[in-house]
Design an enzyme around this catalytic site. Structure first.
Site, PDB file in Angstrom:
ATOM      1  CB  SER A 158      -0.997  -0.067   1.398  1.00  0.00           C
ATOM      2  OG  SER A 158      -1.801   1.057   1.168  1.00  0.00           O
ATOM      3  CG  ASP A 160       8.004   3.995 -11.546  1.00  0.00           C
ATOM      4  OD1 ASP A 160       8.609   3.251 -11.657  1.00  0.00           O
ATOM      5  OD2 ASP A 160       6.748   4.167 -11.665  1.00  0.00           O
ATOM      6  CE  LYS A 191      -5.326  -1.900   0.285  1.00  0.00           C
ATOM      7  NZ  LYS A 191      -5.695  -0.621   0.509  1.00  0.00           N
TER       8      LYS A 191
END
Length: 525
Positions: free
Chosen positions: A288, A299, A313
């Site tokens: 999460s 990224d 999640k």
């Protein structure tokens, strides 16, 4: 009954106004059908029914057919869920554990109400407001309920202290007790700091900033950010922490759903750690909010990720408060990393049981122990935004450097000792009996970490207690495999009880393959 249903519907409608929900009250509407069923059961069923539970079961039944993370919580469950994330609770302020059926104070919270009246580590709390809590088989939950209470209220404690014949009595005024979400902060090597975050709560960002400042004063220029076993928490906390690493305008995460338009979260550009190398540690239980931070750093090519594929999640839950204090947590969107990867792993609606078996399936497939067992389709390839490195979607964040799970480290014998709490219990007894001499001898943690060796007498006590409970190694080879990790665990637990969690992880991390890889990356680059 109609008024109650209408009230609930209007509450939900007001929270989801953007979704333009259209509710039909005609005789053939699903809502009317549900109402008829509830009224019929409540009034005509052969036995009496609990109407409250009937409605709760109906809500749960509907949610069970959706995704694995939409859920219904009772008022008590709401309180239990929010407490560790809100950053505080109201009580007496002690860290404790149970030795058999007696509450042993591990440490009073510094500056907390118990420390202020003189309660110290090693004290045994045996009564609360003249009610015995020791020797009566009272549950830990019941004891906590008696110790906690509204700020400003008083509680009378009866305390047994080693070396003191008489029962000590203290009156403690309850207060707000901080719940820390950062488990450890320390310098792991010259110039390299280590911060472990346990969850993302309301105070996590403030704690993180404090940790950064503490480490900077000690000469930190690179950082290991440990998010292993971090199950997530508040989106805002994750965004705020990711913001500390990124440049102005860098995308951190975005959400998108059927009735929820795309919403982007970007860095403000005033981060306190926008320079300096970063390694993020993750495992299969990193989930999460922790995956949001990890995905943003990866990224944006801000740091390197080490470990195993994270939980996956990536569903956004909106809390819908019910009039009685209960709550529906309804999934309304997905989380996406800056490169466009959906964090959520695949699932089948209503397939909660299969979803729960995911970790077992990862172990069976070899994913947790062998990098070659992890396969991704070409359609799941994405590129990082600056260096255009290949990263993969399909659920969870795949690390840049894979570290297999060492299944030989934790033997069956050790697992059974731990499951029966034998290691913890015998450690507590040892520290309780030797606390003064340990503190007198080991005034420096660095010296303790370098020179302390767990006494054979403690090892023998653990093995003897295991034997009493019919827990034995299969053979001499299993015992020899168990002993190194057992000694390490006991040393870390002793460090925790004499100092705190930072010292606990400082001991443990020296044997961690993930941490070793992180240090190698930071020291070689």
């Amino acid at each position: 009954m109609r008024k109650l249903i209408l009230s609930v519907v209007l509450t939900i409608a007001s929270l989801t106004a953007n979704a333009q929900m259209r509710i039909n009250y005609g005789d053939d509407s699903p809502l009317r059908k549900l109402q008829y069923a509830e009224v019929a059961i409540n009034n005509l069923y052969v036995d009496s029914v609990d109407e409250q539970k009937l409605v709760e079961d109906a809500i749960r039944g509907m949610l069970d057919k959706l995704d694995p993370h939409s859920s219904y919580l009772t008022p008590k469950e709401v309180q239990e869920l929010n407490e560790p994330l809100n950053g505080n609770f109201e009580g007496i302020g002690v860290q404790f554990n149970m030795i058999e059926d007696t509450l042993l104070v591990i440490q009073p919270v510094i500056g907390g109400p118990s420390e202020k009246v003189g309660i110290i580590a090693g004290d045994r709390i045996v009564s609360v407001n003249d009610t015995a809590i020791a020797g009566v088989n009272m549950s830990k939950e019941e004891i906590m309920k008696r110790l906690r209470g509204p700020k400003g209220t008083k509680v009378a404690l009866g305390v047994v202290r080693s070396g003191i014949k008489d029962l000590l009595k203290f009156t403690v005024v309850r207060d707000k007790i901080p719940v820390k979400s950062i488990d450890a902060t320390y310098m792991i090597r010259p110039g390299i700091g280590y911060i472990r975050i346990g969850n993302f709560g309301a105070q996590t960002h403030a704690e993180f900033v404090e940790s950064l400042e503490q480490l900077r004063k000690q000469g930190m220029h690179d950082l290991i950010l440990d998010l292993q076993e971090n199950g997530g928490g508040y989106l805002k906390a994750a965004v705020d922490i990711a913001d500390e690493f990124l440049q102005r305008g860098d995308l951190i995460v975005y959400t998108n759903g059927r009735q929820t338009p795309r919403s982007e979260y970007k860095a403000h550009g005033n981060g306190r750690f926008s320079e300096g190398k970063v390694v993020v540690l993750v495992d299969s239980y990193t989930a999460s909010a922790a995956e949001i931070v990890t995905g943003a750093i990866q990224d944006q090519d801000r740091g390197v990720v080490v470990g195993r594929r994270t939980f996956g999640k990536g569903l956004v839950q909106r809390p819908i408060d019910m009039p009685d204090g209960s709550m529906i947590r309804l999934t309304i969107a997905h989380y996406y990393t800056p490169s466009g990867r959906c964090i959520q792993k695949p699932y089948t609606k209503g397939g909660a049981k299969d979803y729960a078996m995911d970790m077992v399936n990862r172990l069976k497939s070899g994913e947790l122990t062998n990098a070659d067992s992890v396969h991704f389709a070409d359609s799941l390839k994405f590129e990082t935004l600056r260096e255009h490195r290949t990263v993969y979607g399909g659920g969870g964040i795949m690390p840049d450097h894979y570290i297999p799970l060492d299944t030989t480290l934790y033997t069956r014998f050790h697992r059974e000792l731990a499951a029966k709490s034998i290691v913890i219990q015998q450690n507590l007894r040892y520290v309780d009996n030797h606390r003064k001499e340990l503190k007198d001898r080991w005034t420096s943690f660095d010296e303790f970490k370098r020179d302390y060796e767990v006494p054979q007498s403690l090892i023998d006590t653990v093995l003897s207690e295991g034997e009493k409970q019919n827990i034995k190694p299969r053979d001499e080879a299993e015992l020899e495999k168990t002993l190194p990790y057992l000694r390490l665990q006991l040393k870390a637990l002793i460090a925790r009880d004499i100092w705190d969690m930072s010292e606990y992880f400082s001991v443990f991390n020296e044997s961690s393959e993930m941490v070793k890889k992180a240090l190698e990356i930071l020291q070689d680059s």
